[in-house]
Design a protein around this motif. Structure first.
Motif, PDB file in Angstrom:
ATOM      1  N   UNK A   1       0.760  -1.213   0.083  1.00  0.00           N
ATOM      2  CA  UNK A   1      -0.059  -0.016   0.051  1.00  0.00           C
ATOM      3  C   UNK A   1       0.941   1.447   0.070  1.00  0.00           C
ATOM      4  N   UNK A   2       1.913   1.376   0.906  1.00  0.00           N
ATOM      5  CA  UNK A   2       3.069   2.298   0.771  1.00  0.00           C
ATOM      6  C   UNK A   2       3.617   2.502  -0.745  1.00  0.00           C
ATOM      7  N   UNK A   3       3.937   1.558  -1.444  1.00  0.00           N
ATOM      8  CA  UNK A   3       4.378   1.566  -2.663  1.00  0.00           C
ATOM      9  C   UNK A   3       3.445   2.185  -3.569  1.00  0.00           C
ATOM     10  N   UNK A   4       1.962   1.525  -3.318  1.00  0.00           N
ATOM     11  CA  UNK A   4       1.230   2.109  -4.462  1.00  0.00           C
ATOM     12  C   UNK A   4       0.737   3.589  -4.103  1.00  0.00           C
ATOM     13  N   UNK A   5       0.815   4.036  -2.975  1.00  0.00           N
ATOM     14  CA  UNK A   5       0.577   5.615  -2.369  1.00  0.00           C
ATOM     15  C   UNK A   5       1.472   6.331  -3.217  1.00  0.00           C
ATOM     16  N   UNK A   6       3.044   5.825  -3.086  1.00  0.00           N
ATOM     17  CA  UNK A   6       4.121   6.583  -3.714  1.00  0.00           C
ATOM     18  C   UNK A   6       3.704   6.565  -5.214  1.00  0.00           C
ATOM     19  N   UNK A   7       3.597   5.505  -5.833  1.00  0.00           N
ATOM     20  CA  UNK A   7       3.255   5.768  -7.204  1.00  0.00           C
ATOM     21  C   UNK A   7       1.996   6.631  -7.763  1.00  0.00           C
ATOM     22  N   UNK A   8       1.131   6.465  -6.786  1.00  0.00           N
ATOM     23  CA  UNK A   8      -0.315   7.705  -7.121  1.00  0.00           C
ATOM     24  C   UNK A   8       0.382   9.050  -7.054  1.00  0.00           C
ATOM     25  N   UNK A   9       1.096   9.231  -5.958  1.00  0.00           N
ATOM     26  CA  UNK A   9       1.684  10.621  -5.777  1.00  0.00           C
ATOM     27  C   UNK A   9       2.305  10.998  -6.667  1.00  0.00           C
ATOM     28  N   UNK A  10       3.224  10.111  -7.422  1.00  0.00           N
ATOM     29  CA  UNK A  10       4.394  10.400  -8.530  1.00  0.00           C
ATOM     30  C   UNK A  10       3.356  10.961  -9.758  1.00  0.00           C
ATOM     31  N   UNK A  11       2.355  10.016  -9.771  1.00  0.00           N
ATOM     32  CA  UNK A  11       1.480  10.000 -11.261  1.00  0.00           C
ATOM     33  C   UNK A  11       0.731  11.408 -10.980  1.00  0.00           C
ATOM     34  N   UNK A  12       0.086  11.750  -9.917  1.00  0.00           N
ATOM     35  CA  UNK A  12      -0.293  13.015  -9.625  1.00  0.00           C
ATOM     36  C   UNK A  12       0.317  14.106  -9.907  1.00  0.00           C
ATOM     37  N   UNK A  13       1.547  13.873  -9.493  1.00  0.00           N
ATOM     38  CA  UNK A  13       2.553  15.021  -9.677  1.00  0.00           C
ATOM     39  C   UNK A  13       2.567  15.361 -11.221  1.00  0.00           C
ATOM     40  N   UNK A  14       3.132  14.294 -12.004  1.00  0.00           N
ATOM     41  CA  UNK A  14       3.255  14.208 -13.273  1.00  0.00           C
ATOM     42  C   UNK A  14       1.955  15.048 -13.834  1.00  0.00           C
ATOM     43  N   UNK A  15       0.612  14.485 -13.583  1.00  0.00           N
ATOM     44  CA  UNK A  15      -0.413  14.995 -14.201  1.00  0.00           C
ATOM     45  C   UNK A  15      -0.781  16.587 -14.001  1.00  0.00           C
ATOM     46  N   UNK A  16      -0.215  16.878 -12.798  1.00  0.00           N
ATOM     47  CA  UNK A  16      -0.451  18.338 -12.315  1.00  0.00           C
ATOM     48  C   UNK A  16       0.391  19.139 -13.037  1.00  0.00           C
ATOM     49  N   UNK A  17       1.717  18.753 -13.261  1.00  0.00           N
ATOM     50  CA  UNK A  17       2.715  19.385 -14.013  1.00  0.00           C
ATOM     51  C   UNK A  17       2.316  19.508 -15.480  1.00  0.00           C
ATOM     52  N   UNK A  18       1.803  18.355 -16.094  1.00  0.00           N
ATOM     53  CA  UNK A  18       1.255  18.386 -17.211  1.00  0.00           C
ATOM     54  C   UNK A  18      -0.076  19.392 -17.480  1.00  0.00           C
ATOM     55  N   UNK A  19      -0.619  19.362 -16.702  1.00  0.00           N
ATOM     56  CA  UNK A  19      -1.806  20.491 -16.740  1.00  0.00           C
ATOM     57  C   UNK A  19      -1.225  21.862 -16.730  1.00  0.00           C
ATOM     58  N   UNK A  20      -0.392  22.191 -15.673  1.00  0.00           N
ATOM     59  CA  UNK A  20       0.012  23.669 -15.686  1.00  0.00           C
ATOM     60  C   UNK A  20       0.853  23.764 -16.938  1.00  0.00           C
ATOM     61  N   UNK A  21       1.427  22.781 -17.682  1.00  0.00           N
ATOM     62  CA  UNK A  21       2.347  23.327 -18.886  1.00  0.00           C
ATOM     63  C   UNK A  21       1.210  23.338 -20.107  1.00  0.00           C
ATOM     64  N   UNK A  22       0.171  22.742 -20.155  1.00  0.00           N
ATOM     65  CA  UNK A  22      -0.732  22.670 -21.142  1.00  0.00           C
ATOM     66  C   UNK A  22      -1.871  24.140 -21.007  1.00  0.00           C
ATOM     67  N   UNK A  23      -1.930  24.340 -19.782  1.00  0.00           N
ATOM     68  CA  UNK A  23      -2.553  25.783 -19.547  1.00  0.00           C
ATOM     69  C   UNK A  23      -1.765  26.999 -19.637  1.00  0.00           C
ATOM     70  N   UNK A  24      -0.625  27.007 -19.410  1.00  0.00           N
ATOM     71  CA  UNK A  24       0.507  27.812 -19.902  1.00  0.00           C
ATOM     72  C   UNK A  24       0.525  28.091 -21.469  1.00  0.00           C
ATOM     73  N   UNK A  25       0.574  26.961 -22.120  1.00  0.00           N
ATOM     74  CA  UNK A  25       0.591  27.111 -23.656  1.00  0.00           C
ATOM     75  C   UNK A  25      -0.618  27.663 -24.197  1.00  0.00           C
ATOM     76  N   UNK A  26      -1.839  27.138 -23.466  1.00  0.00           N
ATOM     77  CA  UNK A  26      -3.069  27.889 -24.071  1.00  0.00           C
ATOM     78  C   UNK A  26      -3.252  29.263 -23.794  1.00  0.00           C
ATOM     79  N   UNK A  27      -2.738  29.813 -22.480  1.00  0.00           N
ATOM     80  CA  UNK A  27      -2.601  31.234 -22.239  1.00  0.00           C
ATOM     81  C   UNK A  27      -1.820  31.994 -22.995  1.00  0.00           C
ATOM     82  N   UNK A  28      -0.708  31.506 -23.457  1.00  0.00           N
ATOM     83  CA  UNK A  28       0.306  32.050 -24.456  1.00  0.00           C
ATOM     84  C   UNK A  28      -0.242  32.279 -25.810  1.00  0.00           C
ATOM     85  N   UNK A  29      -0.980  31.280 -26.286  1.00  0.00           N
ATOM     86  CA  UNK A  29      -1.877  31.336 -27.513  1.00  0.00           C
ATOM     87  C   UNK A  29      -2.894  32.243 -27.457  1.00  0.00           C
TER      88      UNK A  29
END
Length: 93
Positions: free
Chosen positions: A55-83
């Motif tokens: 469960x600890x391993x799965x928690x860490x994996x979920x946290x990492x994936x959530x961070x990746x998705x958050x960063x990707x969403x921030x990048x996409x938002x930034x690109x749309x704002x620039x456009x």
């Protein structure tokens, strides 16, 4: 995009189903095995420790994936704002 979200959801369902199935199978095997109370409690404690570790391993994996998705969403938002800013400048000028 929708297909990707559907695949992620199916992956989550698979992991949840696997955890429930593995836990249920392990408990059934432990409870039906002819063992003394001491052995059974020891096996249950070992199984609980392993489940806690996983469960600890799965928690860490979920946290990492959530961070990746958050960063990707921030990048996409930034690109749309620039456009949008570029299009506004083009239309205003």
């Amino acid at each position: 995009m929708e297909n990707c979200e559907k695949q992620n959801f199916n992956g989550k369902e698979f992991v949840i189903g696997s955890v429930i199935g593995a836990t249920g199978g392990a408990l059934t095997a432990l409870l039906l095995a002819p063992k003394s109370g001491n052995e059974l409690r020891g096996d249950l404690n070992t199984g609980a420790a392993e489940l806690k570790s996983r469960a600890g391993e799965w928690k860490n994996t979920a946290y990492d994936k959530g961070s990746e998705w958050k960063n990707k969403a921030a990048e996409t938002t930034s690109r749309f704002t620039q456009k949008a800013q570029e299009l506004t400048r083009i239309n205003a000028g």
